[in-house]
Design a protein around this motif. Structure first.
Motif, PDB file in Angstrom:
ATOM      1  N   TYR A   1       0.835  -1.206   0.000  1.00 49.38           N
ATOM      2  CA  TYR A   1       0.000   0.000   0.000  1.00 49.38           C
ATOM      3  C   TYR A   1       0.866   1.251   0.000  1.00 49.38           C
ATOM      4  O   TYR A   1       1.965   1.265   0.574  1.00 49.38           O
ATOM      5  CB  TYR A   1      -0.922   0.011   1.232  1.00 49.38           C
ATOM      6  CG  TYR A   1      -1.925  -1.107   1.210  1.00 49.38           C
ATOM      7  CD1 TYR A   1      -3.128  -0.986   0.526  1.00 49.38           C
ATOM      8  CD2 TYR A   1      -1.646  -2.322   1.844  1.00 49.38           C
ATOM      9  CE1 TYR A   1      -4.036  -2.026   0.478  1.00 49.38           C
ATOM     10  CE2 TYR A   1      -2.540  -3.377   1.796  1.00 49.38           C
ATOM     11  CZ  TYR A   1      -3.736  -3.223   1.111  1.00 49.38           C
ATOM     12  OH  TYR A   1      -4.640  -4.263   1.049  1.00 49.38           O
ATOM     13  N   LEU A   2       0.364   2.286  -0.633  1.00 52.63           N
ATOM     14  CA  LEU A   2       1.023   3.582  -0.642  1.00 52.63           C
ATOM     15  C   LEU A   2       0.138   4.589   0.078  1.00 52.63           C
ATOM     16  O   LEU A   2      -1.049   4.710  -0.230  1.00 52.63           O
ATOM     17  CB  LEU A   2       1.277   4.044  -2.074  1.00 52.63           C
ATOM     18  CG  LEU A   2       1.908   5.442  -2.238  1.00 52.63           C
ATOM     19  CD1 LEU A   2       3.300   5.484  -1.608  1.00 52.63           C
ATOM     20  CD2 LEU A   2       1.974   5.825  -3.723  1.00 52.63           C
ATOM     21  N   PHE A   3       0.715   5.289   1.043  1.00 48.80           N
ATOM     22  CA  PHE A   3       0.015   6.334   1.785  1.00 48.80           C
ATOM     23  C   PHE A   3       0.671   7.673   1.451  1.00 48.80           C
ATOM     24  O   PHE A   3       1.891   7.815   1.567  1.00 48.80           O
ATOM     25  CB  PHE A   3       0.092   6.060   3.287  1.00 48.80           C
ATOM     26  CG  PHE A   3      -0.602   7.096   4.130  1.00 48.80           C
ATOM     27  CD1 PHE A   3      -1.952   7.360   3.958  1.00 48.80           C
ATOM     28  CD2 PHE A   3       0.098   7.804   5.098  1.00 48.80           C
ATOM     29  CE1 PHE A   3      -2.596   8.315   4.732  1.00 48.80           C
ATOM     30  CE2 PHE A   3      -0.533   8.754   5.881  1.00 48.80           C
ATOM     31  CZ  PHE A   3      -1.893   9.014   5.694  1.00 48.80           C
ATOM     32  N   ILE A   4      -0.128   8.597   0.991  1.00 49.75           N
ATOM     33  CA  ILE A   4       0.356   9.914   0.558  1.00 49.75           C
ATOM     34  C   ILE A   4      -0.419  10.998   1.291  1.00 49.75           C
ATOM     35  O   ILE A   4      -1.625  10.855   1.539  1.00 49.75           O
ATOM     36  CB  ILE A   4       0.150  10.118  -0.960  1.00 49.75           C
ATOM     37  CG1 ILE A   4       0.845   9.021  -1.763  1.00 49.75           C
ATOM     38  CG2 ILE A   4       0.625  11.489  -1.407  1.00 49.75           C
ATOM     39  CD1 ILE A   4       0.548   9.091  -3.253  1.00 49.75           C
ATOM     40  N   ILE A   5       0.248  12.101   1.617  1.00 54.22           N
ATOM     41  CA  ILE A   5      -0.473  13.288   2.070  1.00 54.22           C
ATOM     42  C   ILE A   5      -0.045  14.465   1.199  1.00 54.22           C
ATOM     43  O   ILE A   5       1.145  14.799   1.115  1.00 54.22           O
ATOM     44  CB  ILE A   5      -0.221  13.624   3.555  1.00 54.22           C
ATOM     45  CG1 ILE A   5      -0.538  12.423   4.441  1.00 54.22           C
ATOM     46  CG2 ILE A   5      -1.074  14.821   3.959  1.00 54.22           C
ATOM     47  CD1 ILE A   5      -0.405  12.695   5.927  1.00 54.22           C
ATOM     48  N   MET A   6      -1.018  15.047   0.517  1.00 52.01           N
ATOM     49  CA  MET A   6      -0.804  16.232  -0.297  1.00 52.01           C
ATOM     50  C   MET A   6      -1.581  17.386   0.332  1.00 52.01           C
ATOM     51  O   MET A   6      -2.486  17.172   1.139  1.00 52.01           O
ATOM     52  CB  MET A   6      -1.283  15.999  -1.726  1.00 52.01           C
ATOM     53  CG  MET A   6      -2.714  15.510  -1.814  1.00 52.01           C
ATOM     54  SD  MET A   6      -3.320  15.248  -3.479  1.00 52.01           S
ATOM     55  CE  MET A   6      -3.818  16.911  -3.907  1.00 52.01           C
ATOM     56  N   VAL A   7      -1.204  18.605  -0.016  1.00 49.14           N
ATOM     57  CA  VAL A   7      -1.896  19.785   0.506  1.00 49.14           C
ATOM     58  C   VAL A   7      -2.167  20.756  -0.629  1.00 49.14           C
ATOM     59  O   VAL A   7      -1.498  20.723  -1.672  1.00 49.14           O
ATOM     60  CB  VAL A   7      -1.088  20.497   1.614  1.00 49.14           C
ATOM     61  CG1 VAL A   7      -0.871  19.582   2.805  1.00 49.14           C
ATOM     62  CG2 VAL A   7       0.248  21.015   1.084  1.00 49.14           C
ATOM     63  N   SER A   8      -3.146  21.628  -0.411  1.00 52.77           N
ATOM     64  CA  SER A   8      -3.470  22.661  -1.386  1.00 52.77           C
ATOM     65  C   SER A   8      -4.160  23.813  -0.674  1.00 52.77           C
ATOM     66  O   SER A   8      -5.082  23.580   0.124  1.00 52.77           O
ATOM     67  CB  SER A   8      -4.397  22.100  -2.477  1.00 52.77           C
ATOM     68  OG  SER A   8      -4.781  23.119  -3.385  1.00 52.77           O
ATOM     69  N   PRO A   9      -3.752  25.049  -0.912  1.00 51.27           N
ATOM     70  CA  PRO A   9      -4.502  26.160  -0.331  1.00 51.27           C
ATOM     71  C   PRO A   9      -5.872  26.262  -1.002  1.00 51.27           C
ATOM     72  O   PRO A   9      -5.993  26.070  -2.212  1.00 51.27           O
ATOM     73  CB  PRO A   9      -3.633  27.383  -0.653  1.00 51.27           C
ATOM     74  CG  PRO A   9      -2.830  26.989  -1.848  1.00 51.27           C
ATOM     75  CD  PRO A   9      -2.617  25.502  -1.732  1.00 51.27           C
ATOM     76  N   VAL A  10      -6.898  26.507  -0.200  1.00 47.11           N
ATOM     77  CA  VAL A  10      -8.252  26.638  -0.738  1.00 47.11           C
ATOM     78  C   VAL A  10      -8.867  27.939  -0.225  1.00 47.11           C
ATOM     79  O   VAL A  10      -8.601  28.373   0.895  1.00 47.11           O
ATOM     80  CB  VAL A  10      -9.149  25.444  -0.355  1.00 47.11           C
ATOM     81  CG1 VAL A  10      -8.663  24.173  -1.040  1.00 47.11           C
ATOM     82  CG2 VAL A  10      -9.203  25.241   1.151  1.00 47.11           C
ATOM     83  N   GLY A  11      -9.675  28.548  -1.067  1.00 51.20           N
ATOM     84  CA  GLY A  11     -10.280  29.827  -0.721  1.00 51.20           C
ATOM     85  C   GLY A  11     -11.458  29.670   0.216  1.00 51.20           C
ATOM     86  O   GLY A  11     -11.871  28.553   0.559  1.00 51.20           O
TER      87      GLY A  11
END
Length: 340
Positions: free
Chosen positions: A144-154
């Protein structure tokens, strides 16, 4: 980040950031946490995530307060919930300590993308786990692959915190009885797309689903939980088909703190004629207040807010929760994690 970046016009969508973090489960154990600037993953064409839906995810946010501190809201609850989702799909649960460490790391690495206090924007955090093993037979993966990504949201409400209209359509179910509704699985959201787009084409902001077995009781409101205020009580549907919303859980606790009685129970559709306030609640908006609910099959219109204003209890709960997330209100329950 450009100095003249307009945080207020950001959509609730993907904006590239500097880094994401990853961890792989292989040979019976979780490996080291990896940091990468790549937004791509290499996956086998026969991976269980692609063929048999072994995919789960979470959603949480980081906020910058007036004091300059960065707070992540209810991090531990998201760590617990994704473990329950993993168990439900026979995936390898991510240890809570790895989840928490990775969230802290990815927020710190992308600190320049955390919107300033007062902008109404936030840093959205999206953890996801996928099955990577090649399978043709129906069988769980062992990698299994566990990823955490982020993105600014308005800010979610760019035109102000205002109620919208939602609808009931009995031709659609989001999940099956005793199915995957209690887990945050991508397939649940795929199953809601047709009904959601149909509702949007008719001018509604969301679908209020009924229970998939008897079509008698309120269930979820699209990708969010539903709640209502009736005779001064906070009521919310109880169902095995509903995702346990961390926002709803938090609102219930705040309601109790305010001396408001909370009921989690079956809510018959007809009871909509007796409520004074209603809303959908979730990570994206906290609360999306409801003005009217139209039962399209029975041609019934439940008018919740004739003047299309937010009810006093919904507004108080919204302001309190937002205040805690931003550090403007005392965090008496210890919900925030400060990113040092």
């Amino acid at each position: 980040m450009k100095e003249n970046f307009d945080w207020a016009t950001l959509p609730f969508g993907y904006v590239p950031t500097d880094y994401n973090v990853r961890c792989t489960y292989r040979d019976g154990k979780w490996g080291e946490i990896e940091v990468t600037s790549s937004d791509k993953i290499e996956i086998h064409m026969a991976a269980t995530a692609l063929h048999y839906g072994q995919e789960i995810f979470e959603g949480l946010k980081a906020f910058r307060g007036a004091d300059g501190k960065v707070r992540v809201f209810r991090l531990e609850e998201n760590a617990r919930r994704i473990r329950e989702s993993a168990k439900g799909l026979l995936m390898e649960p991510v240890p809570e300590e790895i989840f928490i460490e990775m969230v802290k790391k990815v927020v710190k690495l992308n600190e320049r993308f955390i919107p300033p206090y007062g902008s109404g924007a936030s840093l959205y955090i999206r953890p996801l786990e996928i099955g990577m093993s090649a399978r043709i037979g129906v069988k769980p993966a062992d990698e299994y692959l566990f990823i955490i990504m982020v993105s600014p949201v308005g800010p979610y409400f760019k035109e102000g915190f205002k109620p919208t209209n939602i609808c009931i359509m009995r031709d659609y179910d989001r999940v099956a009885p005793r199915g995957t509704g209690r887990w945050k699985v991508g397939g649940n959201y795929a199953a809601s797309l047709t009904a959601g787009e149909h509702a949007h084409s008719l001018g509604y902001s969301a679908v209020l689903y009924l229970d998939p077995k008897e079509k008698k009781y309120l269930d979820e409101c699209g990708p969010a939980n539903f709640f209502a205020i009736k005779d001064g009580k906070y009521i919310t549907p109880a169902s095995d088909s509903i995702l346990p919303s961390i926002t709803n859980m938090s609102l219930q606790q705040l309601a109790k703190d305010m001396g408001i009685e909370v009921e989690s129970r079956h809510i018959p559709v007809e009871e909509l004629s007796e409520i004074q306030e209603a809303g959908a609640c979730g990570t994206a908006a906290v609360i999306s207040p409801v003005a009217e609910i139209h039962d399209l099959d029975l041609d019934l219109r439940y008018v919740i807010s004739p003047d299309r204003t937010v009810g006093p209890i919904s507004n108080a709960l919204y302001e309190k929760l937002r205040g805690i997330q931003l550090g403007d209100e005392p965090d008496t329950h210890g919900w925030n994690t400060i990113i040092e």
